[in-house]
Design a protein around this motif. Structure first.
Motif, mmCIF file in Angstrom:
data_model
loop_
_atom_site.group_PDB
_atom_site.id
_atom_site.type_symbol
_atom_site.label_atom_id
_atom_site.label_comp_id
_atom_site.label_asym_id
_atom_site.label_seq_id
_atom_site.Cartn_x
_atom_site.Cartn_y
_atom_site.Cartn_z
ATOM 1 N N ASN A 26 -10.569 7.183 4.687
ATOM 2 C CA ASN A 26 -9.821 7.116 3.385
ATOM 3 C C ASN A 26 -8.428 7.556 3.383
ATOM 4 O O ASN A 26 -7.724 7.560 2.653
ATOM 5 C CB ASN A 26 -10.615 7.558 2.207
ATOM 6 C CG ASN A 26 -10.113 7.086 0.814
ATOM 7 O OD1 ASN A 26 -9.779 5.795 0.822
ATOM 8 N ND2 ASN A 26 -9.527 7.836 -0.162
ATOM 9 N N THR A 57 -15.505 2.421 1.939
ATOM 10 C CA THR A 57 -14.771 1.358 1.154
ATOM 11 C C THR A 57 -15.332 0.867 -0.140
ATOM 12 O O THR A 57 -14.789 0.553 -1.035
ATOM 13 C CB THR A 57 -14.738 0.153 2.322
ATOM 14 O OG1 THR A 57 -13.992 0.569 3.505
ATOM 15 C CG2 THR A 57 -13.954 -1.055 1.670
ATOM 16 N N ALA A 58 -16.752 0.888 -0.040
ATOM 17 C CA ALA A 58 -17.503 0.436 -1.265
ATOM 18 C C ALA A 58 -17.135 1.299 -2.483
ATOM 19 O O ALA A 58 -16.902 0.859 -3.517
ATOM 20 C CB ALA A 58 -19.010 0.180 -0.958
ATOM 21 N N GLU A 61 -13.656 1.038 -3.597
ATOM 22 C CA GLU A 61 -13.344 -0.468 -4.397
ATOM 23 C C GLU A 61 -14.117 -0.369 -5.721
ATOM 24 O O GLU A 61 -13.304 -1.070 -6.674
ATOM 25 C CB GLU A 61 -13.967 -1.496 -3.593
ATOM 26 C CG GLU A 61 -13.181 -1.820 -2.189
ATOM 27 C CD GLU A 61 -12.220 -2.859 -2.684
ATOM 28 O OE1 GLU A 61 -11.913 -3.246 -3.872
ATOM 29 O OE2 GLU A 61 -11.058 -3.096 -1.586
ATOM 30 N N PRO A 64 -12.269 3.235 -8.068
ATOM 31 C CA PRO A 64 -10.938 3.580 -7.423
ATOM 32 C C PRO A 64 -10.313 5.102 -7.460
ATOM 33 O O PRO A 64 -9.668 5.833 -7.102
ATOM 34 C CB PRO A 64 -9.624 2.829 -8.073
ATOM 35 C CG PRO A 64 -10.221 1.705 -8.118
ATOM 36 C CD PRO A 64 -11.805 1.957 -8.836
ATOM 37 N N VAL A 146 -19.516 -4.581 -4.874
ATOM 38 C CA VAL A 146 -18.316 -4.314 -4.380
ATOM 39 C C VAL A 146 -17.706 -5.398 -3.508
ATOM 40 O O VAL A 146 -18.566 -6.142 -2.831
ATOM 41 C CB VAL A 146 -17.901 -2.880 -3.934
ATOM 42 C CG1 VAL A 146 -18.330 -2.072 -5.077
ATOM 43 C CG2 VAL A 146 -18.682 -2.969 -2.880
ATOM 44 N N LEU A 147 -16.464 -5.586 -3.407
ATOM 45 C CA LEU A 147 -15.676 -6.490 -2.297
ATOM 46 C C LEU A 147 -15.923 -6.250 -0.865
ATOM 47 O O LEU A 147 -15.778 -4.946 -0.734
ATOM 48 C CB LEU A 147 -14.418 -6.777 -2.675
ATOM 49 C CG LEU A 147 -13.909 -7.203 -4.068
ATOM 50 C CD1 LEU A 147 -12.467 -7.111 -4.226
ATOM 51 C CD2 LEU A 147 -14.357 -8.580 -4.403
ATOM 52 N N GLN A 150 -11.124 -5.859 2.828
ATOM 53 C CA GLN A 150 -10.089 -6.683 2.425
ATOM 54 C C GLN A 150 -9.122 -7.186 3.743
ATOM 55 O O GLN A 150 -8.127 -6.906 4.032
ATOM 56 C CB GLN A 150 -9.182 -6.089 1.587
ATOM 57 C CG GLN A 150 -9.377 -5.943 0.390
ATOM 58 C CD GLN A 150 -8.607 -5.183 -0.716
ATOM 59 O OE1 GLN A 150 -7.799 -4.456 -0.386
ATOM 60 N NE2 GLN A 150 -8.716 -5.459 -1.954
#
Length: 389
Positions: A26, A57-58, A61, A64, A146-147, A150
């Protein structure tokens, strides 16, 4: 109060190593490139490392505000302690979720926690038993979708425009097509995944660094280093204009150098397209030392360099007047600037580990300034390295 921090001494040695990897994923600069090495040093495989990358990442996302500190911080946050508690609990569960979470499905944080726990258990990594801090931030809920990462995952249809032969064992392929009109690459040495047409079967895909991208003519160029028995090598030997392919990406890329620094670059044939792309964009006054390993003198390529770029060619099969050499051997004894610099390295995975250790232990490079990626691995098809981005 969820961001309250405590002494890092609250963590066990295993937790400290795992936490450093999660933080690096991160963080900024070349730190994410170190995370895979940290996890591998704990006993996890390169494929398992991607599950931890997906988890970080999850979480970010979905929330934050989740507080991950810097990789070298002497403190630990409540959020991080709760994450360690969840991973420890998951590592002691009797489940077999690893492998069920794929990048083609939108993950949920809970399933990724379970998968990471399975990876820890499979690696026989014993986590500390600890309770969650109830007045700290909790992990995103089980149902929180979550997305995905990206990056551009659109499959683009492309065709071969031309095929070139810069050396006997390299094919330079130029691709074109309407789909590349919206293609954007913003960093040198980014890579794409190229898929061969598969008919009714699963298409074969391999990752290749972008040698160059011509946005005006919508043409992308990449190199294939030929080797016996590989599907992409077999295809490249007979590739011709008009052949259809698909590609996804771009991903990764060169993150730049520290101000007032110098740059060490080392690569074999698989990393040379990235070296070529990077040196074309470096400042003219930057001191750069390039070490390039190829089979023999016939595989030496042209590099468009600035005056301050010094290139040393290394021939692993030797020459009529020179014994065989390897990238790691030559780097060990070559003179380099005494002050700490930045490093970018791409080659076979075991060679990369050796060079990375050498730079950190013997050359005094700072951990966060070494970007090293195994572009391929002996005995493994379609090797994936977390450090490649």
């Amino acid at each position: 109060m969820s961001r309250m921090i405590f002494s890092i001494n609250q963590c066990s040695p295993v937790e400290l190593r795992l936490l450093k990897a999660l933080r690096a994923l991160n963080w900024e600069g070349s730190w994410p490139a170190q995370a895979g090495f940290f996890l591998e040093e704990m006993g996890l495989s390169s494929s398992q490392a991607f599950v931890f990358a997906d988890l970080v990442t999850a979480i970010i996302e979905a929330d934050p505000g989740f507080y991950l500190l810097g990789p070298t911080s002497p403190f630990v946050s409540r959020d991080e302690l709760n994450l360690l508690a969840a991973l420890g609990n998951a590592s002691r569960k009797s489940s077999n979720r690893l492998g069920q979470v794929t990048r083609s499905r939108v993950p949920v944080v809970k399933s990724l926690i379970d998968s990471c726990g399975t990876a820890l258990r499979a690696g026989q990594i014993s986590m500390k038993t600890r309770a969650s801090l109830h007045n700290g931030r909790t992990l995103p809920s089980v149902a929180s979708q979550v997305l995905p990462f990206q990056d551009d995952r659109t499959l683009r249809n492309v065709t071969v425009v031309s095929v070139h032969k810069p050396t006997p064992r390299v094919r330079r392929i130029v691709l074109g097509g309407h789909s590349l009109k919206t293609f954007v690459t913003d960093l040198a040495a980014q890579w794409v995944k190229i898929f061969l047409p598969g008919g009714t079967t699963q298409p074969v895909g391999r990752a290749f660094t972008i040698y160059s991208f011509d946005a005006i003519n919508s043409q992308l160029t990449f190199d294939i280093a030929l080797h016996d028995g590989g599907p992409m090598s077999d295809w490249a030997l007979t590739a011709k204009p008009g052949d259809g392919l698909q590609l996804a990406g771009p991903r990764g890329g060169f993150k730049g150098v520290t101000p007032r620094s110098w740059l060490l670059m080392a690569a074999d044939e698989t990393g040379l397209p990235a070296v070529a792309a990077i040196v074309r964009l470096l400042p003219a006054d930057l001191e750069v030392h390039v070490f390039a390993e190829v089979a023999d003198e016939s595989e030496r390529q042209f590099l468009d360099t600035q005056p301050n770029v010094r290139v040393r060619w290394i021939y692993r099969n030797g020459t009529s007047s020179q014994e065989p050499e390897t990238l790691s051997e030559v780097l060990r004894y070559s003179p380099l600037p005494a002050t700490g610099g930045d490093a970018w390295i791409a080659a076979e995975a075991s060679a990369i580990r050796s060079i990375r250790t050498q730079l950190l232990r013997d050359r005094g490079f700072e951990l966060g300034r070494v970007q090293a990626a195994g572009y391929w691995k002996h005995g493994e098809q379609d090797h994936r390295d977390l450090a490649a981005g």
